[in-house]
Design an enzyme around this catalytic site. Structure first.
Site, PDB file in Angstrom:
ATOM      1  CB  SER A 190      -0.958  -0.057   1.201  1.00 31.63           C
ATOM      2  OG  SER A 190      -1.975   0.911   1.106  1.00 31.63           O
TER       3      SER A 190
ATOM      4  CG  ASP B  62      -7.299  -2.230  -3.656  1.00 29.80           C
ATOM      5  OD1 ASP B  62      -7.899  -1.428  -2.909  1.00 29.80           O
ATOM      6  OD2 ASP B  62      -6.079  -2.411  -3.620  1.00 29.80           O
TER       7      ASP B  62
ATOM      8  CG  HIS C 148      -5.968  -1.913   0.005  1.00 28.67           C
ATOM      9  ND1 HIS C 148      -5.397  -1.420  -1.154  1.00 28.67           N
ATOM     10  CD2 HIS C 148      -5.240  -1.396   1.031  1.00 28.67           C
ATOM     11  CE1 HIS C 148      -4.382  -0.628  -0.845  1.00 28.67           C
ATOM     12  NE2 HIS C 148      -4.263  -0.595   0.479  1.00 28.67           N
TER      13      HIS C 148
END
Length: 211
Positions: free
Chosen positions: A106, A156, A187
């Site tokens: 991320s 996501d 995610h």
């Protein structure tokens, strides 16, 4: 000018000769401990270098500032990528390790992509987990042959599919050897991410060892 405090980080020396060092870069709200287990799973025996992001957002560590969800402060991205590159270079000298393979999740994946583009020689390659385009106008970079694995989530809610595809294209255009896979995931990371990353590291290491 007041000097910035040094990165808070963990370093694990690794237990096997010849394993690639990993630079572990956590997501928003994580810290230097978050990805140590992941690193050990995808590349057993590798030296692990894991810094904590120095930007705080509502008390949560990050590697650079953002203006809104998915909208980055790109001036800060550039500055923080160079700063991280200096940290990695210093750590290499301190611990006697080679250029690391970045493993970022991320926010950590986004700063890893920025570091690839800003300081190509710092990293040997990267595993980018749920990454987005960090710089809309990237610098000219020579990533010739650098291996990059991108793992995106089809479901996501944070990273649009076209944005992830644009990052893969951006890195490929700079010469990186990009393997971009879209998983049936959101995610969060899954067991598939771990298995694919582990296999990719092993195959990449084998290719580099075979003349």
């Amino acid at each position: 000018m007041t000097a910035r405090p040094p990165f808070t980080y963990r370093f694990e020396p690794g237990g096997r000769t010849g394993e690639p060092p990993l630079l572990l870069l956590h997501g928003t709200g994580g810290d230097e401990n978050d990805l140590l287990q992941l690193g050990a799973m995808i590349s057993p025996g590798s030296p692990l270098l894991s810094p904590r992001g120095r930007v705080l957002e509502n008390g949560m560590p990050r590697f650079f500032r953002r203006l809104a969800e998915g909208v980055f402060d790109e001036e800060d991205v550039r500055h923080r990528a160079l700063e991280l590159g200096d940290f990695v270079q210093d750590a290499r000298e301190r611990y006697g390790i080679g250029s690391p393979l970045a493993v970022g999740y991320s926010n950590g994946a986004n700063i890893a992509a920025a570091l690839l583009l800003m300081r190509p020689r710092v990293l040997s390659g990267a595993i980018l987990l749920r990454a987005m385009v960090p710089l809309t106008v990237p610098p000219e970079a020579d990533l010739a042959g650098k291996p990059v694995l991108m793992l995106s989530g089809r479901h996501d809610p944070i990273v649009p599919g076209d944005n992830a595809a644009a990052l893969a294209a951006m890195l490929s255009a700079a010469g990186a050897k990009v393997d971009h896979r879209v998983l049936s995931a959101g995610h969060q990371l899954s067991q598939a991410d771990i298995a694919l990353a582990r296999t990719w590291v092993a195959e990449t290491k084998h290719r580099e060892m075979v003349p």
